[in-house]
Motif scaffolding. Structure first.
Motif, PDB file in Angstrom:
ATOM      1  N   THR A 179     -12.181  14.015 -18.085  1.00  7.70           N
ATOM      2  CA  THR A 179     -13.541  13.602 -18.417  1.00  7.70           C
ATOM      3  C   THR A 179     -14.376  13.574 -17.146  1.00  7.70           C
ATOM      4  O   THR A 179     -13.870  13.266 -16.072  1.00  7.70           O
ATOM      5  N   THR A 180     -15.672  13.893 -17.287  1.00 10.74           N
ATOM      6  CA  THR A 180     -16.594  13.794 -16.151  1.00 10.74           C
ATOM      7  C   THR A 180     -17.263  12.426 -16.105  1.00 10.74           C
ATOM      8  O   THR A 180     -17.903  12.081 -15.134  1.00 10.74           O
ATOM      9  N   SER A 181     -17.135  11.673 -17.182  1.00 15.34           N
ATOM     10  CA  SER A 181     -17.951  10.484 -17.387  1.00 15.34           C
ATOM     11  C   SER A 181     -17.304   9.221 -16.833  1.00 15.34           C
ATOM     12  O   SER A 181     -16.180   8.874 -17.204  1.00 15.34           O
ATOM     13  N   LYS A 232      -3.747   9.063 -16.060  1.00 16.42           N
ATOM     14  CA  LYS A 232      -4.300   9.742 -14.890  1.00 16.42           C
ATOM     15  C   LYS A 232      -5.586  10.452 -15.321  1.00 16.42           C
ATOM     16  O   LYS A 232      -5.529  11.380 -16.131  1.00 16.42           O
ATOM     17  N   ILE A 233      -6.707  10.021 -14.781  1.00 17.44           N
ATOM     18  CA  ILE A 233      -7.993  10.622 -15.154  1.00 17.44           C
ATOM     19  C   ILE A 233      -8.356  11.692 -14.127  1.00 17.44           C
ATOM     20  O   ILE A 233      -8.394  11.442 -12.936  1.00 17.44           O
ATOM     21  N   LYS A 234      -8.628  12.875 -14.637  1.00 11.21           N
ATOM     22  CA  LYS A 234      -8.936  14.028 -13.784  1.00 11.21           C
ATOM     23  C   LYS A 234     -10.322  14.551 -14.157  1.00 11.21           C
ATOM     24  O   LYS A 234     -10.651  14.649 -15.337  1.00 11.21           O
ATOM     25  N   ASP A 235     -11.127  14.886 -13.142  1.00  9.72           N
ATOM     26  CA  ASP A 235     -12.492  15.330 -13.407  1.00  9.72           C
ATOM     27  C   ASP A 235     -12.490  16.644 -14.181  1.00  9.72           C
ATOM     28  O   ASP A 235     -11.661  17.522 -13.949  1.00  9.72           O
ATOM     29  N   LEU A 236     -13.451  16.759 -15.097  1.00 13.02           N
ATOM     30  CA  LEU A 236     -13.527  17.921 -15.986  1.00 13.02           C
ATOM     31  C   LEU A 236     -14.974  18.385 -16.057  1.00 13.02           C
ATOM     32  O   LEU A 236     -15.826  17.724 -16.627  1.00 13.02           O
TER      33      LEU A 236
END
Length: 313
Positions: free
Chosen positions: A125-127, A142-146
């Motif tokens: 997610t970008t948010s 694990k949050i990865k920029d998208l």
């Protein structure tokens, strides 16, 4: 007026939105010819940096606004969640269209929900708003920029760069992509509060009586009331489009309104939630009242820390 020019971004979703408004206007006004002019915005050009780090407001609107102010277009059609609460002199938000389903959705080829994701799963997610809320309930993820358009994001999911990604359900529905991924599950608003204006289109236009009269024909009263509350809330907090704020007003059939809001740290470790009840008659006061209540509870200090964390990360 016989010719009407819409300034638009070139993404599939932006073109769908602008063509939708073009078709609606041409149906309503006999003899009106509507043309699309495509422009690239700052948010379209910078694809290798998280949105929160690019800075500034209007990442997806400024170039379209410049075109209108120069006389190159009459209106611009935006995802309302991307529109800053303060507009440039000479421009006005002329209409807010009927809202689609405002929820976020989790997309995965293997997992049906946030709860179903395995430990340490990678979610795209970008948010910061989505990051904050998902990490609050699942800190192991694990949050990865998208970044990229919707097709690009889905392709990355299918290429197994992510176990799941989070997108707005409305965009997927508008583009006819609800069968593109095995599991697309809307996330309940109690779990993930949407962004201000999510799933509504905002039609920004030049301050011209003829243009405004045409545009106002597409305004939806329910959407206008709900999103006015949400935008007033964000404006009072002085929170831009790229800080972790969720707010959703719901106008019920009996005229009652409930508005829920959340702010917090991008890592999900601290959240501040609140809600306010009101009616259709006093909707213009609700956004500010809810924001003031949360400011008293420390909202501005929390947002300042959130911004520091976002830029540090």
């Amino acid at each position: 007026m016989k010719k009407f020019i819409i300034a638009t971004r070139g993404s599939k979703l932006a073109l769908w939105q602008s063509n939708h408004i073009k078709n609606e206007l041409e149906k309503k006004f006999d003899g009106l010819s509507v043309e699309l002019k495509i422009f690239k915005t700052k948010g379209d050009k910078i694809l290798d940096t998280p949105l929160a780090l690019i800075g500034g407001k209007g990442l997806f609107t400024k170039e379209l606004e410049d075109a209108m102010l120069k006389g190159d277009a009459h209106i611009a059609v935006h995802s309302l969640k991307d529109v800053p609460t303060i507009l440039p002199d000479g421009l006005i938000l002329g209409a807010i269209t009927k809202r689609e389903d405002p929820r976020d959705a989790i997309l995965s080829q293997e997992y049906t929900s946030i709860e179903d994701l395995p430990p340490n799963a990678v979610v795209g997610t970008t948010s910061l708003r989505r990051r904050m809320q998902i990490l609050h309930i699942r800190p192991d993820l694990k949050i990865k920029d998208l970044r990229g358009n919707v097709d690009t994001r889905i392709k990355k999911l299918k290429n197994k760069e992510f176990d799941a990604i989070i997108l707005a359900y409305a965009g997927l529905k508008r583009l006819g992509l609800l069968d593109e991924v095995k599991y697309i599950t809307p996330i309940d608003e109690e779990i993930m509060i949407p962004a201000m204006g999510q799933a509504a289109l905002g039609i920004e236009c030049i301050k011209d009586d003829e243009v405004l009269n045409i545009v106002k024909s597409l305004n939806d009263e329910k959407s206008e009331i709900e999103t006015t509350i949400e935008r007033d809330f964000v404006d009072t907090l002085q929170g831009g489009c790229q800080v972790p704020i969720g707010v959703k007003a719901t106008l019920l059939e009996n005229g009652d309104i409930i508005t829920r809001a959340v702010i917090g740290l991008p890592n999900g470790k601290e959240l501040l939630k609140d809600k306010i009840y009101g009616t259709k008659e006093n909707y213009k006061e609700l956004g500010k009242e809810l924001a003031d209540s949360m400011i008293e509870a420390g909202a501005k200090e929390l947002l300042k820390r959130a911004e520091e964390i976002a830029f540090k990360d």
